[in-house]
Design an enzyme around this catalytic site. Structure first.
Site, PDB file in Angstrom:
ATOM      1  N   TRP A   1       6.969  14.271  -3.924  1.00  0.00           N
ATOM      2  CA  TRP A   1       5.658  14.371  -4.617  1.00  0.00           C
ATOM      3  C   TRP A   1       4.900  15.603  -4.226  1.00  0.00           C
ATOM      4  CZ3 TRP A   1       0.151  14.233  -4.368  1.00  0.00           C
ATOM      5  CH2 TRP A   1      -0.515  13.903  -5.467  1.00  0.00           C
TER       6      TRP A   1
ATOM      7  N   ASN B   1       7.000  14.721   5.291  1.00  0.00           N
ATOM      8  CA  ASN B   1       6.001  13.928   4.339  1.00  0.00           C
ATOM      9  C   ASN B   1       4.618  14.496   4.661  1.00  0.00           C
ATOM     10  OD1 ASN B   1       4.531  12.023   2.779  1.00  0.00           O
ATOM     11  ND2 ASN B   1       5.148  10.573   4.069  1.00  0.00           N
ATOM     12  N   GLY B   2       3.741  14.767   3.998  1.00  0.00           N
ATOM     13  CA  GLY B   2       2.397  15.392   4.599  1.00  0.00           C
ATOM     14  C   GLY B   2       1.904  16.790   4.074  1.00  0.00           C
TER      15      GLY B   2
ATOM     16  N   LYS C   1      -4.268  -0.075 -15.911  1.00  0.00           N
ATOM     17  CA  LYS C   1      -2.973  -0.123 -16.086  1.00  0.00           C
ATOM     18  C   LYS C   1      -2.314   0.755 -17.279  1.00  0.00           C
ATOM     19  CE  LYS C   1      -2.239  -1.303 -13.122  1.00  0.00           C
ATOM     20  NZ  LYS C   1      -2.700  -1.681 -11.931  1.00  0.00           N
TER      21      LYS C   1
ATOM     22  N   LYS D   1       3.192   5.671  -5.292  1.00  0.00           N
ATOM     23  CA  LYS D   1       2.742   4.275  -4.908  1.00  0.00           C
ATOM     24  C   LYS D   1       1.777   4.225  -3.728  1.00  0.00           C
ATOM     25  CE  LYS D   1       3.247  -0.071  -5.029  1.00  0.00           C
ATOM     26  NZ  LYS D   1       2.363  -0.632  -6.296  1.00  0.00           N
TER      27      LYS D   1
ATOM     28  N   CYS E   1       5.912  11.036  -0.967  1.00  0.00           N
ATOM     29  CA  CYS E   1       7.126  11.615  -0.508  1.00  0.00           C
ATOM     30  C   CYS E   1       7.853  10.367   0.265  1.00  0.00           C
ATOM     31  CB  CYS E   1       7.226  12.780   0.440  1.00  0.00           C
ATOM     32  SG  CYS E   1       6.287  14.113  -0.431  1.00  0.00           S
TER      33      CYS E   1
ATOM     34  N   ARG F   1       7.656   6.360  -4.029  1.00  0.00           N
ATOM     35  CA  ARG F   1       6.842   7.096  -3.254  1.00  0.00           C
ATOM     36  C   ARG F   1       6.582   8.578  -3.619  1.00  0.00           C
ATOM     37  NH1 ARG F   1       5.351   5.380   1.774  1.00  0.00           N
ATOM     38  NH2 ARG F   1       5.015   7.310   2.380  1.00  0.00           N
TER      39      ARG F   1
ATOM     40  N   HIS G   1     -24.638   1.930 -24.684  1.00  0.00           N
ATOM     41  CA  HIS G   1     -25.118   3.262 -24.066  1.00  0.00           C
ATOM     42  C   HIS G   1     -24.029   4.356 -24.026  1.00  0.00           C
ATOM     43  CE1 HIS G   1     -28.893   0.783 -22.854  1.00  0.00           C
ATOM     44  NE2 HIS G   1     -27.922  -0.015 -22.217  1.00  0.00           N
TER      45      HIS G   1
ATOM     46  N   GLU H   1      -2.222   4.217 -16.572  1.00  0.00           N
ATOM     47  CA  GLU H   1      -1.095   4.667 -15.565  1.00  0.00           C
ATOM     48  C   GLU H   1       0.147   4.690 -16.102  1.00  0.00           C
ATOM     49  OE1 GLU H   1      -2.310   3.208 -11.232  1.00  0.00           O
ATOM     50  OE2 GLU H   1      -2.005   1.440 -12.694  1.00  0.00           O
TER      51      GLU H   1
ATOM     52  N   GLU I   1      -9.436  -2.645 -14.498  1.00  0.00           N
ATOM     53  CA  GLU I   1      -7.919  -2.704 -14.160  1.00  0.00           C
ATOM     54  C   GLU I   1      -7.189  -2.685 -15.259  1.00  0.00           C
ATOM     55  OE1 GLU I   1      -6.654  -2.353 -11.421  1.00  0.00           O
ATOM     56  OE2 GLU I   1      -4.682  -3.309 -11.786  1.00  0.00           O
TER      57      GLU I   1
HETATM   58  C1  G6P Z   1      -1.974   4.830  -5.690  1.00  0.00           C
HETATM   59  C2  G6P Z   1      -1.260   3.756  -6.553  1.00  0.00           C
HETATM   60  C3  G6P Z   1      -2.168   2.673  -7.110  1.00  0.00           C
HETATM   61  C4  G6P Z   1      -2.972   2.029  -5.794  1.00  0.00           C
HETATM   62  C5  G6P Z   1      -3.806   3.153  -4.921  1.00  0.00           C
HETATM   63  C6  G6P Z   1      -4.379   2.382  -3.727  1.00  0.00           C
HETATM   64  O1  G6P Z   1      -2.966   5.339  -6.819  1.00  0.00           O
HETATM   65  O2  G6P Z   1      -0.568   4.276  -7.416  1.00  0.00           O
HETATM   66  O3  G6P Z   1      -1.389   1.719  -7.404  1.00  0.00           O
HETATM   67  O4  G6P Z   1      -4.033   1.089  -6.103  1.00  0.00           O
HETATM   68  O5  G6P Z   1      -2.791   4.075  -4.689  1.00  0.00           O
HETATM   69  O6  G6P Z   1      -3.339   2.533  -3.055  1.00  0.00           O
HETATM   70  P1  G6P Z   1      -3.259   1.248  -1.678  1.00  0.00           P
HETATM   71  O7  G6P Z   1      -1.827   1.166  -1.279  1.00  0.00           O
HETATM   72  O8  G6P Z   1      -4.266   1.596  -0.830  1.00  0.00           O
HETATM   73  O9  G6P Z   1      -3.813  -0.080  -2.444  1.00  0.00           O
END
Ligand code: G6P
Length: 615
Positions: free
Chosen positions: A75, A101-102, A492, A610, A2, A27, A511, A495, A488
């Site tokens: 969110w 937010n929270g 990506k 994010k 949020c 956010r 395996h 996501e 990673e």
């Molecule tokens: C969210 C974001 C990711 C990020 C993760 C950890 O899931 O979408 O991109 O890697 O949080 O966030 P941080 O800010 O702690 O790296």
């Protein structure tokens, strides 16, 4: 999660808050809303959807005049994303308006109590409970808004950053924070509040970051007064001068922030090196580390905690710390670490990695490690973030603001910082020869150039993306240093394209995942020159014999894999332990192009945020 924005001052508030919401949309983006107050009437408009949907709705139905406004991009946590659950929320009398937010964890019991006292609720949110609790305090205790917020917050359990105003007090905003970020921008007779500084950066460089359990009453002509929520003591504000500039938070000619951020990596890595890597002089100087180096050197082990992409950076670091500095390392998801009963002592060093510096689970892991006496070191990107303040010491990545939800430049700069630390420790411990140390420094210095070269494959990668955009599954394989890169790469793709993808250590393929391989299955293999090269070649053969399609990331000039793979993407020759910094690039580009071709919302993929400030 949020994003919250507020303004009180002498300008029209709506355009400021609307623009701020657009900047904070990374956010959270399932619904949005704004309340504008002109001193007489409150105009409140909110809707499911994005900030542009809100803008459209306001254009059609809401007057926007007023010099006080608050806005929210959501969110969802409590209550599905719909118009009613969107913020801001009114109190029952219609006098108080709040954004939050929270999560208020004990909202249910408070709600039941308030219902007994005659309150009614329109939404399913915990936020509407909070604003009515504040209203109830005002009525019962006959106190003003600021005091009522304080009393109410002392009754709630959970996390919050809130902004609230009272119709009876047109010159006042009240804000408070616990666990979610909140910055106050200080202008000339005008004040801004926001989840981060991006909404007000063109108006002021002076900001106060509230600490946990602090609240502030912001008065239009009188300024900001900060107090501790628990004991009411006054807090002397610490005003920070912001380094951020506007250009850094705009797209700069790219279609998406993600692509801009992918292309920023050569300069972001250079920025991370600045003042720290002096390759010609054989020097590594990492500010936050210098005073604590013996803690690392004498540590029984290093425990790295993080979430998502940051956890992947931790995995790369595990290889490099153990390889070069010979310190045992464990890497843990912060969310697992904090909820089990980890054995942590004063002889452990815990490194917390977080781009945002706000991730709730990582923050909780830090607090747990501190309570057990460990020395906690942060690797964060956002300057002044909660994690950077909670840790004993740390290093900023200096990647600049990362706005695309899928992390790119944060990942490579996290690896950069961790590599600098590992090399420094190796030289202090004497686990690396003088010669090798200097070779590494020179090789590191060349990384930005090599990333630039890797980026030149963009068009070729786009053409590969066109071929595979409709694939239902992807497998990503790598060994050693490139196993976390495979994870990673798969993350990506998941996501931003919503294609199912799995990352695996290449040897583990037999395996399980090998059962998935058929002529439909694209397998991305990181097959650059390394100690494992021959083994990876064998894995490629195993995939080929089962008709899998190979997309290989290889070292420039490679012929062996080229003869076996269906598609190859070259990256410049790089020492194995530094390869993640270059092999990551083609995987970022591949997922980007697939997502664009599928018409996905690259910068704001569905259901993600994010900064995950809920647990
Ligand atoms: C969210 C974001 C990711 C990020 C993760 C950890 O899931 O979408 O991109 O890697 O949080 O966030 P941080 O800010 O702690 O790296």
């Amino acid at each position: 999660m949020c994003g919250i924005v507020g303004y009180i001052g002498h300008r029209e508030a709506y355009p400021i808050v609307l623009k701020g919401l657009k900047r904070l949309e990374y956010r959270g983006y399932d619904s949005a809303g704004i309340a504008i107050y002109d001193g007489k009437e409150i105009q409140l408009c909110k809707t499911k959807g994005k900030v542009v949907d809100l803008e459209q709705k306001i254009k059609e139905e809401t007057p926007t005049s007023g010099t006080l406004a608050i806005g929210h991009t959501r969110w969802a946590t409590h209550g599905i994303p719909n118009d009613i659950n969107s913020h801001p929320h009114y109190s029952n009398s219609g006098n108080l308006v709040i954004i939050h937010n929270g999560i208020i964890e004990n909202y249910d019991s408070i709600k039941k109590e308030l219902i007994k006292r005659g309150y009614h609720f329109h939404s399913d949110t915990d936020t509407e409970v909070l604003v009515n609790l504040i209203e109830d305090v005002i009525k019962k205790e006959k106190v003003k808004l600021g005091k009522a917020v304080q009393i109410a917050l002392n009754q709630v359990v959970g996390a919050y950053a809130i902004v609230v105003f009272d119709k009876a007090k047109p010159n006042e905003l009240v804000v408070a924070k616990l666990g979610s970020p909140l910055a106050i921008g200080l202008g000339e007779n005008e004040f801004f509040v926001a989840s981060d500084a991006s909404p007000f950066i063109e108006y002021t460089n002076n900001a106060i970051y509230l600490e946990d359990e602090e609240m502030a009453v912001i008065r239009r002509h009188k300024g900001v007064k900060i107090r501790k929520i628990k004991d009411d003591s006054l807090v002397e504000p610490y005003i920070q001068e912001l380094q951020l500039n506007l250009e850094q938070i705009e797209k700069g000619g790219f279609d998406h922030f993600m692509m801009k951020e992918i292309y920023e990596q050569p300069s972001a890595i250079k920025d991370t090196f600045r003042g720290r890597l002096l390759a010609d002089q054989g020097i590594i100087k990492v500010g936050g580390l210098e005073d604590h180096i013996q803690k690392f050197v004498n540590a029984n082990r290093i425990v790295i905690v993080g979430c998502g992409t940051s956890w992947h950076a931790g995995l790369v670091a595990e290889y490099i710390f153990e390889d070069l500095a010979r310190i045992p390392v464990e890497v843990e998801y912060a969310s697992e670490f904090r909820y089990r009963n980890p054995i942590i002592t004063e002889k452990d060093v815990v490194i917390a990695i977080s781009q945002s510096g706000e991730t709730a689970d990582t923050l909780a892991a830090i607090k747990l490690a501190k309570s057990k006496g460990a020395f906690v070191y942060g690797v964060c990107n956002v300057v002044g973030s909660t994690i950077s303040r909670e840790t004993h010491s740390g290093t900023y990545t200096h990647a600049g603001p990362e706005i695309g939800v899928a992390s790119t430049k944060a990942f490579t700069t996290q690896i950069t910082v961790l590599t600098l630390i590992a090399l420094k420790l190796a030289s202090v411990k004497g686990t690396i020869s003088f010669r090798d140390y200097n070779i590494y420094l020179r090789e590191l210095d060349l990384i930005p150039k090599r990333v630039e070269i890797a980026l030149k494959s963009n068009d070729h990668i786009k053409s590969i993306a066109k071929i595979f955009k409709d694939a239902k599954n992807f497998l990503y394989l790598g060994r050693g240093y490139n196993f976390p890169v495979a994870l990673e790469g798969a993350l990506k793709l998941k996501e931003i394209s919503y294609i199912h993808a799995e990352g695996y250590p290449a040897a583990e393929m037999k395996h399980g995942p090998i059962a998935l391989i058929d002529e439909e299955m694209p397998v991305v293999v990181i097959a650059v020159n390394s100690n494992h090269y021959d083994k990876v070649v064998s894995n490629i053969q195993e995939i080929k014999s089962r008709k899998g399609i190979i997309i290989a990331v290889v070292t420039k000039g490679d012929t062996t894999v080229r003869n076996m793979a269906d598609y190859v993407i070259e990256v410049p020759e790089t020492p194995e332990s530094l390869t993640p910094l270059v092999t990551t690039i083609p995987l970022q580009l591949l997922s980007y192009h697939i997502a664009v071709l599928l018409d996905r919302n690259v910068d704001q993929p569905r259901n993600l945020a994010k900064s995950v400030t809920v647990e």
